[in-house]
Design a protein around this motif. Structure first.
Motif, PDB file in Angstrom:
ATOM      1  N   VAL A  59      36.111  17.581 -28.908  1.00 28.58           N
ATOM      2  CA  VAL A  59      35.028  17.222 -28.506  1.00 28.58           C
ATOM      3  C   VAL A  59      35.340  17.001 -27.215  1.00 28.58           C
ATOM      4  CG1 VAL A  59      33.404  15.066 -28.082  1.00 28.58           C
ATOM      5  CG2 VAL A  59      33.981  15.912 -30.559  1.00 28.58           C
ATOM      6  N   VAL A  68      26.975  10.076 -24.619  1.00 28.01           N
ATOM      7  CA  VAL A  68      26.350  11.705 -24.035  1.00 28.01           C
ATOM      8  C   VAL A  68      27.024  12.014 -25.303  1.00 28.01           C
ATOM      9  CG1 VAL A  68      26.571  11.399 -21.588  1.00 28.01           C
ATOM     10  CG2 VAL A  68      28.793  12.442 -22.988  1.00 28.01           C
ATOM     11  N   TYR A  69      27.334  12.082 -26.142  1.00 30.76           N
ATOM     12  CA  TYR A  69      27.242  12.544 -27.942  1.00 30.76           C
ATOM     13  C   TYR A  69      28.267  11.734 -28.184  1.00 30.76           C
ATOM     14  CZ  TYR A  69      30.112  15.357 -31.152  1.00 30.76           C
ATOM     15  OH  TYR A  69      30.459  16.189 -32.366  1.00 30.76           O
ATOM     16  N   GLU A  70      28.006  11.526 -29.565  1.00 34.70           N
ATOM     17  CA  GLU A  70      28.908  10.946 -31.220  1.00 34.70           C
ATOM     18  C   GLU A  70      28.629  11.632 -32.395  1.00 34.70           C
ATOM     19  OE1 GLU A  70      27.406   6.935 -31.680  1.00 34.70           O
ATOM     20  OE2 GLU A  70      25.773   7.635 -30.670  1.00 34.70           O
ATOM     21  N   ASP A  71      29.357  11.329 -32.699  1.00 37.22           N
ATOM     22  CA  ASP A  71      29.606  11.587 -34.594  1.00 37.22           C
ATOM     23  C   ASP A  71      30.250  10.804 -35.085  1.00 37.22           C
ATOM     24  OD1 ASP A  71      32.455  12.068 -34.237  1.00 37.22           O
ATOM     25  OD2 ASP A  71      32.261  14.621 -33.810  1.00 37.22           O
ATOM     26  N   GLU A 100      33.899  20.511 -25.730  1.00 34.82           N
ATOM     27  CA  GLU A 100      32.939  19.996 -25.781  1.00 34.82           C
ATOM     28  C   GLU A 100      31.467  19.755 -24.344  1.00 34.82           C
ATOM     29  OE1 GLU A 100      31.110  19.321 -29.173  1.00 34.82           O
ATOM     30  OE2 GLU A 100      32.468  21.176 -30.064  1.00 34.82           O
ATOM     31  N   VAL A 101      31.836  18.308 -24.566  1.00 31.37           N
ATOM     32  CA  VAL A 101      32.142  17.862 -23.040  1.00 31.37           C
ATOM     33  C   VAL A 101      31.966  18.461 -21.741  1.00 31.37           C
ATOM     34  CG1 VAL A 101      31.913  15.652 -22.475  1.00 31.37           C
ATOM     35  CG2 VAL A 101      31.439  15.310 -24.899  1.00 31.37           C
TER      36      VAL A 101
END
Length: 142
Positions: free
Chosen positions: A64, A19-22, A67-68
């Motif tokens: 993060v 659902v999220y990555e950086d 945010e999630v």
């Protein structure tokens, strides 16, 4: 040394629902969720537990996580949310790559998750409490 399942997920070697990555971390829904929206946040680099987590990575992961967590709140409106992180086998860590569980909690849904949070039955004297406080303070480089 072989990669953990989380390193394989971060490297896109096995399927997952990211659902999220950086460049620093990855968040993905749990393969065996306790509730709707149960998500894990991990660093990309292999870090076994919180004792080995560097300050910069830890700060980024917490950003993060926030945010999630807010995305989960907006998407599903849970009544609450637990953030759980275990260190060592005795503390129920089963994958030895640091990870943070974001577990949404719903009033109308049994999720099988609970804490057995029993207060320490031993009453400590003020002196014992002070000794514990001092022992921790003496190890901090603040």
């Amino acid at each position: 040394m072989s990669k953990t399942i989380f390193e394989k997920i971060a490297d896109h070697e096995i399927p997952s629902n990211i659902v999220y990555e950086d460049d620093v971390c990855v968040a993905f829904t749990d393969a065996f969720p306790l509730s709707k929206g149960h998500t894990l946040v991990i660093p990309r680099k292999p870090v076994e537990n919180i004792y080995d987590l560097d300050e910069k990575t830890g700060a980024h992961i917490m950003k993060v996580i926030t945010e999630v967590a807010n995305a989960i709140k907006t998407a599903f409106n849970p009544a609450g949310l637990n953030v759980v992180q275990n260190n060592g086998e005795y503390a129920s860590q089963t994958v030895f790559h640091i990870h943070f569980h974001l577990i949404p909690r719903y009033e109308s849904e049994y999720d099988g998750f609970s804490y057995n949070w029993n207060q320490d039955p031993d009453e400590r004297s003020d002196q014992q409490k002070k000794e514990i406080e001092d022992a921790i303070k003496n190890q901090l480089n603040v």
